[in-house]
Design a protein around this motif. Structure first.
Motif, mmCIF file in Angstrom:
data_model
loop_
_atom_site.group_PDB
_atom_site.id
_atom_site.type_symbol
_atom_site.label_atom_id
_atom_site.label_comp_id
_atom_site.label_asym_id
_atom_site.label_seq_id
_atom_site.Cartn_x
_atom_site.Cartn_y
_atom_site.Cartn_z
ATOM 1 N N ARG A 167 -0.276 19.045 -13.843
ATOM 2 C CA ARG A 167 0.757 18.151 -14.350
ATOM 3 C C ARG A 167 0.135 16.787 -14.631
ATOM 4 O O ARG A 167 -0.873 16.408 -14.028
ATOM 5 C CB ARG A 167 1.889 18.007 -13.334
ATOM 6 N N PRO A 168 0.704 16.007 -15.554
ATOM 7 C CA PRO A 168 0.161 14.671 -15.810
ATOM 8 C C PRO A 168 0.445 13.722 -14.655
ATOM 9 O O PRO A 168 1.436 13.873 -13.938
ATOM 10 C CB PRO A 168 0.890 14.238 -17.088
ATOM 11 N N VAL A 169 -0.435 12.754 -14.476
ATOM 12 C CA VAL A 169 -0.211 11.658 -13.533
ATOM 13 C C VAL A 169 -0.227 10.368 -14.340
ATOM 14 O O VAL A 169 -0.786 10.314 -15.437
ATOM 15 C CB VAL A 169 -1.284 11.628 -12.428
ATOM 16 N N LEU A 188 -11.963 14.834 -21.877
ATOM 17 C CA LEU A 188 -10.899 14.254 -22.697
ATOM 18 C C LEU A 188 -9.959 15.338 -23.209
ATOM 19 O O LEU A 188 -8.731 15.153 -23.226
ATOM 20 C CB LEU A 188 -11.501 13.486 -23.867
ATOM 21 N N ASP A 189 -10.517 16.468 -23.631
ATOM 22 C CA ASP A 189 -9.679 17.588 -24.067
ATOM 23 C C ASP A 189 -8.725 18.007 -22.958
ATOM 24 O O ASP A 189 -7.528 18.258 -23.199
ATOM 25 C CB ASP A 189 -10.546 18.777 -24.477
ATOM 26 N N ARG A 190 -9.253 18.106 -21.743
ATOM 27 C CA ARG A 190 -8.429 18.540 -20.608
ATOM 28 C C ARG A 190 -7.332 17.520 -20.289
ATOM 29 O O ARG A 190 -6.174 17.905 -20.025
ATOM 30 C CB ARG A 190 -9.313 18.766 -19.373
ATOM 31 N N LEU A 194 -2.978 17.904 -20.462
ATOM 32 C CA LEU A 194 -2.029 17.592 -19.401
ATOM 33 C C LEU A 194 -0.848 16.772 -19.897
ATOM 34 O O LEU A 194 0.260 16.871 -19.365
ATOM 35 C CB LEU A 194 -2.739 16.844 -18.263
ATOM 36 N N GLY A 195 -1.085 15.919 -20.901
ATOM 37 C CA GLY A 195 -0.006 15.059 -21.376
ATOM 38 C C GLY A 195 -0.497 14.117 -22.450
ATOM 39 O O GLY A 195 -1.644 14.186 -22.910
ATOM 40 N N ARG A 239 -4.195 6.393 -19.465
ATOM 41 C CA ARG A 239 -2.843 5.987 -19.059
ATOM 42 C C ARG A 239 -1.833 6.794 -19.859
ATOM 43 O O ARG A 239 -1.912 6.871 -21.078
ATOM 44 C CB ARG A 239 -2.647 4.487 -19.306
ATOM 45 N N VAL A 240 -0.872 7.396 -19.170
ATOM 46 C CA VAL A 240 0.092 8.241 -19.846
ATOM 47 C C VAL A 240 0.958 7.396 -20.775
ATOM 48 O O VAL A 240 1.289 6.236 -20.463
ATOM 49 C CB VAL A 240 0.955 8.992 -18.816
ATOM 50 N N VAL A 241 1.262 7.945 -21.933
ATOM 51 C CA VAL A 241 2.072 7.236 -22.927
ATOM 52 C C VAL A 241 3.538 7.412 -22.570
ATOM 53 O O VAL A 241 4.035 8.534 -22.411
ATOM 54 C CB VAL A 241 1.797 7.784 -24.337
ATOM 55 N N GLN A 242 4.237 6.296 -22.446
ATOM 56 C CA GLN A 242 5.653 6.325 -22.123
ATOM 57 C C GLN A 242 6.462 6.601 -23.381
ATOM 58 O O GLN A 242 6.247 5.968 -24.426
ATOM 59 C CB GLN A 242 6.093 4.992 -21.505
ATOM 60 N N ASP A 243 7.376 7.546 -23.312
ATOM 61 C CA ASP A 243 8.224 7.874 -24.468
ATOM 62 C C ASP A 243 9.246 6.758 -24.691
ATOM 63 O O ASP A 243 9.639 6.052 -23.795
ATOM 64 C CB ASP A 243 8.949 9.196 -24.214
#
Length: 243
Positions: A167-169, A188-190, A194-195, A239-243
């Motif tokens: 899962r993404p963190v 980077l692909d992996r 994840l997200g 850093r996960v992108v916030q929708d």
């Protein structure tokens, strides 16, 4: 004797006052009080201490027995220390250890085999093997909760570490080695599997982002591809992108 010289070398390079101050300032800007963080490959504990100073709840993992013993004696007691590696399954694995240069000890056989001809590694010898207990990031999350940040510095084994995460963190960082670009591209692909993430590098121990803005995976790959093989290593932050 070599192993103690290796520990001393690591302390001089990574645990000097200027480096400690830099990482404390850096993590103080990106972490919040009470954040759960995983330090995968804690080494001499510089980052773990800096993250704790920022108010985070730190889970530090270090499989090398010499460094784990040092951390057990010196880390603040509110940092949880696990003498474990992290990978794709709960298992016992083998790690190639360099007594004189323990910071490049690795569980990635391709990295160890290829390092003999890579710039900056020609003086390194992996002279022993240590059997280590391996856990997964998913297992750590089940035990300690979802972390706000995972730092991964495991000398070429980053992809295997991420294979145990489903899962993404919110944020993670992985070491990049300019002499091994294919490893970084696979990582980077992996991460993008994840997200949705954006990226920013930190070069060496500078403890500051290279770019004023976060960029997409294509820009990160282009930057990595342009590095000479003997360039300074560092960390790719995602850093996960916030929708």
């Amino acid at each position: 004797m070599d192993r103690w010289l290796g520990l001393a070398r690591s302390l001089i390079i990574y645990h000097n006052p200027a480096t400690i101050r830099g990482w404390r300032r850096f993590y103080g800007q990106i972490l919040c009080e009470g954040d759960v963080v995983f330090d995968v490959g804690a080494h001499v504990g510089t980052r773990a201490r800096a993250m704790r100073k920022a108010g985070a709840k730190v889970i530090a993992l270090e499989p090398q027995s010499l460094f784990a013993s040092y951390l057990r004696l010196t880390l603040p007691k509110d940092i949880t220390l696990l003498e474990s590696a992290v990978g794709g399954s709960d298992a016992v694995a083998e790690m190639a250890v360099s007594s004189r240069h323990p910071t490049v000890s690795s569980m990635q056989s391709k990295f160890v085999a290829g390092a003999a001809t890579a710039p900056g590694f020609d003086h390194v010898q992996w002279d022993s093997v240590q059997r280590v207990q391996m856990v997964t990031l998913d297992g750590l999350i089940q035990r300690y909760g979802l972390p706000s940040y995972i730092k991964i510095d495991v000398e070429g084994f980053e992809l295997e570490v991420l294979s145990g995460l489903s899962r993404p963190v919110p944020m993670l960082s992985v070491e990049f080695l300019p002499g091994f670009p294919d490893l970084s591209f696979a990582v980077l692909d992996r991460i993008e599997e994840l997200g949705r993430y954006k990226f920013n590098p930190v070069v060496g121990e500078d403890a500051k982002f290279l770019w004023p803005e976060w960029r997409n995976g294509a820009a990160m790959r282009e930057w990595l591809a342009g590095l000479p093989a003997d360039a300074v290593s560092g960390d790719i932050f995602a850093r996960v992108v916030q929708d």
